[in-house]
Design an enzyme around this catalytic site. Structure first.
Site, PDB file in Angstrom:
ATOM      1  N   LYS A  57     -17.500   0.472   5.764  1.00  0.00           N
ATOM      2  CA  LYS A  57     -18.046  -0.514   4.830  1.00  0.00           C
ATOM      3  C   LYS A  57     -19.551  -0.316   4.597  1.00  0.00           C
ATOM      4  O   LYS A  57     -20.024  -0.425   3.473  1.00  0.00           O
ATOM      5  CB  LYS A  57     -17.771  -1.895   5.419  1.00  0.00           C
ATOM      6  CG  LYS A  57     -17.951  -3.057   4.479  1.00  0.00           C
ATOM      7  CD  LYS A  57     -17.492  -4.339   5.190  1.00  0.00           C
ATOM      8  CE  LYS A  57     -18.058  -5.589   4.555  1.00  0.00           C
ATOM      9  NZ  LYS A  57     -17.392  -5.945   3.296  1.00  0.00           N
ATOM     10  N   MET A  82      24.819   7.380   2.075  1.00  0.00           N
ATOM     11  CA  MET A  82      24.816   8.706   2.682  1.00  0.00           C
ATOM     12  C   MET A  82      25.151   8.616   4.176  1.00  0.00           C
ATOM     13  O   MET A  82      25.907   9.438   4.699  1.00  0.00           O
ATOM     14  CB  MET A  82      23.452   9.381   2.482  1.00  0.00           C
ATOM     15  CG  MET A  82      23.412  10.826   2.955  1.00  0.00           C
ATOM     16  SD  MET A  82      24.644  11.857   2.124  1.00  0.00           S
ATOM     17  CE  MET A  82      23.648  12.588   0.816  1.00  0.00           C
ATOM     18  N   PHE A 135     -11.890  -6.350  13.878  1.00  0.00           N
ATOM     19  CA  PHE A 135     -10.805  -6.876  13.048  1.00  0.00           C
ATOM     20  C   PHE A 135     -10.419  -5.842  11.986  1.00  0.00           C
ATOM     21  O   PHE A 135     -11.280  -5.287  11.321  1.00  0.00           O
ATOM     22  CB  PHE A 135     -11.248  -8.185  12.382  1.00  0.00           C
ATOM     23  CG  PHE A 135     -10.220  -8.739  11.440  1.00  0.00           C
ATOM     24  CD1 PHE A 135      -8.980  -9.165  11.911  1.00  0.00           C
ATOM     25  CD2 PHE A 135     -10.468  -8.807  10.079  1.00  0.00           C
ATOM     26  CE1 PHE A 135      -8.018  -9.666  11.046  1.00  0.00           C
ATOM     27  CE2 PHE A 135      -9.505  -9.302   9.199  1.00  0.00           C
ATOM     28  CZ  PHE A 135      -8.281  -9.734   9.688  1.00  0.00           C
ATOM     29  N   GLN A 136      -9.136  -5.625  11.855  1.00  0.00           N
ATOM     30  CA  GLN A 136      -8.579  -4.650  10.898  1.00  0.00           C
ATOM     31  C   GLN A 136      -9.174  -3.255  11.093  1.00  0.00           C
ATOM     32  O   GLN A 136      -9.388  -2.526  10.135  1.00  0.00           O
ATOM     33  CB  GLN A 136      -8.752  -5.122   9.444  1.00  0.00           C
ATOM     34  CG  GLN A 136      -7.890  -6.344   9.141  1.00  0.00           C
ATOM     35  CD  GLN A 136      -7.729  -6.646   7.661  1.00  0.00           C
ATOM     36  OE1 GLN A 136      -8.599  -6.374   6.854  1.00  0.00           O
ATOM     37  NE2 GLN A 136      -6.583  -7.214   7.301  1.00  0.00           N
ATOM     38  N   GLU A 162       0.808  -1.228   0.000  1.00  0.00           N
ATOM     39  CA  GLU A 162       0.000   0.000   0.000  1.00  0.00           C
ATOM     40  C   GLU A 162       0.837   1.273   0.000  1.00  0.00           C
ATOM     41  O   GLU A 162       0.423   2.301  -0.514  1.00  0.00           O
ATOM     42  CB  GLU A 162      -0.955   0.026   1.195  1.00  0.00           C
ATOM     43  CG  GLU A 162      -2.108  -0.970   1.099  1.00  0.00           C
ATOM     44  CD  GLU A 162      -1.773  -2.312   1.716  1.00  0.00           C
ATOM     45  OE1 GLU A 162      -0.573  -2.563   2.022  1.00  0.00           O
ATOM     46  OE2 GLU A 162      -2.697  -3.127   1.904  1.00  0.00           O
TER      47      GLU A 162
END
Lengths: 160, 564
Positions: B162, B478, B112-113, B50
């Site tokens: 949702k 770096m 959940f999630q 993502e």
């Protein structure tokens, strides 16, 4: 220097946390905070006091302006304003001091809002300096608890 | 007729002119994905992580000049976007990120999630929303796009429960978004414009310091006109590269920590600094009290909070850079004949030329060893300077900034403010989607490319012929350079003792892998890559302990540069 900042904002969930997040994210402390609905139910007025030099306060003011939900920001230090705060103070009041507490409260135009055999809870309203004065005078008698509302402030109307 | 929230979502995107989105599905957004698969008006690009969706949307936005869009699911899908959002926020890139959320009745239940992504991203978005009522969905999306693209652009996040997406709603008519509290200032105050112009005409040693605002507001033409009219030298920040032609004789390249010697000297000795859409970042100013100590400062910025944030500004102009520069050009054209005025800075330009001759941007050759700067120079040469270059973060980023002389805005994509390793490759994929006919090259390090290497699959799946040029020195270069200079060469955790065979890795994904180990192999490898219509990894095995110079050590004055 202490600054009183007044913020008009949309009365929506999460808006307060956007404002306080600006302060915590920069490591600045908020000394007092007070929020409630204005005459327009969609708008809240938030008054906060903070300490910082002018450059920091200018930056805070600009960042507040930048928040999408903020309508108006006023640094009350820059305008003539009426400033008030309320405190409820529970002070020890036993046989020898009950009358004295009442006298002091009367001088500060406070009133007793709760009574018990050993204490009074008194309500005092005024600018921060007045609250400091009353607290300083009551302290030797024995303050048990203080609850304060935080400062609210309104700009004075134009006189002409 | 009522339509579902998911259908309204797609209709809304269409209305906003979106034709490509980057995303990754999950339970909370499955209704949207169901609809996406039934329409061909919006192309969905399936990334493999993502974070990459957001960087790709960012790259897409920069190249296309429109709002980039990412769509992810709730919980981990949402948290994985945070780095990309924070990067877009620092660089003021217009994107809208949609995250799925658990149904409204479960919010706050540790479902959940479930994660409070609106709370998490509050400090790193321009604004964000949780849509709690189905009828708010469409107005919220419209407002989000408006906020993302106007004023100082930035990322906006919309959290979509949702059940909101699943509900049936009436699709409200399109109205112009009007907001009570948000009205950015585009037009400059005429009095400030006049003050600025008078200061410019009076200055003997003026310098233009151009930042990302020039690129974002398409002000390159107005800026170029102003600089050329009065012969004012121009230096650019990392984000400003491309805002003024890098090959123009008035260009001094980049300033700041890895800026050119002459740019930093010119700023330090200037009597007027004209800052356009830049924000006086610590990487630019070095020690703040030694930054342009003798200069009066003009600052043009659309964001009032940028002004006098780090450096006290004498003449602020709150406005869109393009509008402000146009107004200044008009004012100056009315007042003077540039032909009489153009020579006024001749002595100043000579002084700068002398600094340039003394310490040009350079590196030392070393036989047939590949110098990383040489690779970037060759990329410039073989693409005619016309490629879109993205970078990762670190030495690769600085060498790309220094040695690929950008002539056009929107041709240099880098995570400038946040400094995200792993930005360049997904951003390049987004850029390639926005400009299928352009050559897009990600200049990478062997460390940073591994932070989003999984996107090789995305590039393959969508036929994105992005070219990756790995400047492979076997170090996190770096940090190694800082350890060399400031920590007695104590190379703690910077040697990359194990790395994949990048050529084989490219092939494993169905791409093309090429390697150059000597200087003479560099050009053939680049040529081969440029004619390949597939994702290519060019693995350049470069000199291991090359440093980026000039360098202003952190906290030092910009005149205290370490030189080659």
């Amino acid at each position: 220097m202490r600054h009183v900042i007044s913020v008009l904002l949309q009365n929506k969930p999460g808006v307060l946390s956007r404002v306080t997040g600006l302060f915590s994210g920069r490591g600045f402390n908020i000394e007092s905070l007070s929020v409630a609905q204005t005459i327009d139910p969609e708008v809240s007025c938030l008054t906060l006091t903070t300490k910082g030099d002018d450059m920091i306060v200018e930056q805070i003011t600009k960042q507040l302006h930048k928040l999408i939900d903020v309508i108006k920001v006023t640094d009350m230090n820059e305008t003539e304003s009426v400033e008030r705060e309320m405190a409820i103070i529970r002070v020890k009041a036993e046989a020898g001091t009950r009358a004295e507490v009442l006298r002091i409260i009367d001088i500060f135009r406070g009133k007793v809002v709760d009574v018990s055999p050993k204490s009074y809870a008194v309500e005092v309203t005024g600018p921060a300096s007045k609250l400091k004065a009353v607290i300083d005078i009551l302290r030797p008698i024995g303050i048990q608890e203080i609850v304060r509302t935080g400062v609210i402030s309104m700009s004075r109307a134009k006189k002409s | 007729m009522k339509i579902s929230g998911a259908q309204a979502f797609i209709k809304c995107l269409q209305e906003q002119g979106v034709d490509t989105i980057f995303g990754f599905p999950g339970g909370a957004v499955i209704e949207i994905y169901d609809e996406l698969n039934k329409t061909d008006v919006i192309k969905h690009v399936l990334v493999r992580h993502e974070q990459a969706a957001v960087h790709a949307a960012d790259g897409y936005a920069r190249v296309k000049g429109e709002v980039g869009v990412a769509l992810v699911t709730s919980g981990p899908g949402a948290t994985n976007t945070v780095t990309g959002i924070a990067s877009a926020y620092c660089d003021s890139i217009p994107i809208v990120v949609f995250t799925g959320q658990v149904p409204t009745q479960l919010i706050g239940n540790d479902a959940f999630q479930e994660v409070d992504i609106v709370g998490i991203t509050r400090p790193c978005t321009k604004h964000n929303y949780l849509v709690k009522k189905p009828e708010d969905l469409v107005p919220t999306i419209r407002e989000a796009f408006h906020i993302a693209r106007t004023g100082r652009p930035g990322p906006v996040l919309i959290d979509l429960p949702k059940d909101v997406v699943g509900a049936m709603i009436n699709f409200p008519e399109m109205k112009q978004v009007k907001m009570r509290t948000y009205r950015p200032t585009y037009e400059p105050h005429p009095g400030q414009v006049e003050k600025a112009c008078k200061a410019i005409l009076k200055a003997k040693r003026p310098v233009i310091y151009a930042g990302g605002g020039v690129v974002l507001s398409d002000a390159n033409e107005e800026l170029t006109a102003l600089a050329r009219k009065l012969n004012i030298p121009v230096t650019m920040t990392l984000m400003g590269l491309g805002g003024f032609p890098g090959t123009d004789s008035l260009s001094m390249g980049m300033l700041g920590m890895h800026g050119t010697y002459y740019a930093n000297m010119a700023v330090a000795k200037s009597d007027l600094l004209i800052s356009v859409g830049a924000r006086f970042d610590d990487r630019v100013t070095g020690r703040i009290d030694a930054f342009a100590p003798d200069a009066k400062i003009i600052h043009i910025d659309i964001d009032p909070s940028s002004i006098s944030k780090n450096v006290k500004v004498d003449i602020p102009i709150v406005a869109d850079c393009r509008h402000a520069l146009a107004a200044m050009n008009t004012w100056i054209d009315r007042k003077i004949d540039p032909a009489d005025h153009g020579g006024k800075t001749a002595a100043w330009l000579e002084k700068i030329a002398a600094w340039r001759n003394k310490h040009p941007l350079a590196y030392k050759e070393d036989g047939d060893v590949i110098k990383p700067q040489f690779v970037v120079e060759k990329l410039h040469e073989l693409t005619g300077g016309e490629a879109i270059i993205s970078t990762e973060v670190g030495q690769n980023q600085m060498w790309a900034a220094q040695f690929y002389h950008f002539n056009h805005p929107g041709s240099f994509l880098t995570s400038g403010g946040l400094g995200v390793m792993g930005y360049g490759f997904p951003a390049a994929i987004g850029a390639q989607m926005a400009a299928p006919d352009r050559t897009v090259i990600d200049v990478a390090g062997d460390g940073s490319i591994q932070m989003n290497i999984q996107e090789l699959a995305t590039a393959r799946q969508y036929g994105c012929p992005v070219k990756i040029a790995i400047l492979n020195n076997g170090y996190l270069g770096m940090v190694r350079q800082w350890q060399e200079l400031f920590f007695d060469k104590n190379y703690s955790a910077t040697p990359l003792d194990v790395s994949p065979d990048f050529v084989a890795l490219a092939q494993a994904y169905g791409g093309v892998g090429l390697r150059a180990k000597t200087k003479s192999e560099v050009e053939p490898v680049i040529r081969e890559a440029l004619k390949t219509d597939n994702v290519v990894i060019m693995d350049f095995v470069v000199s291991r302990e090359e440093g980026v110079y000039p360098m202003v050590p952190a906290g030092k004055a910009t005149t205290e540069m370490l030189l080659v």
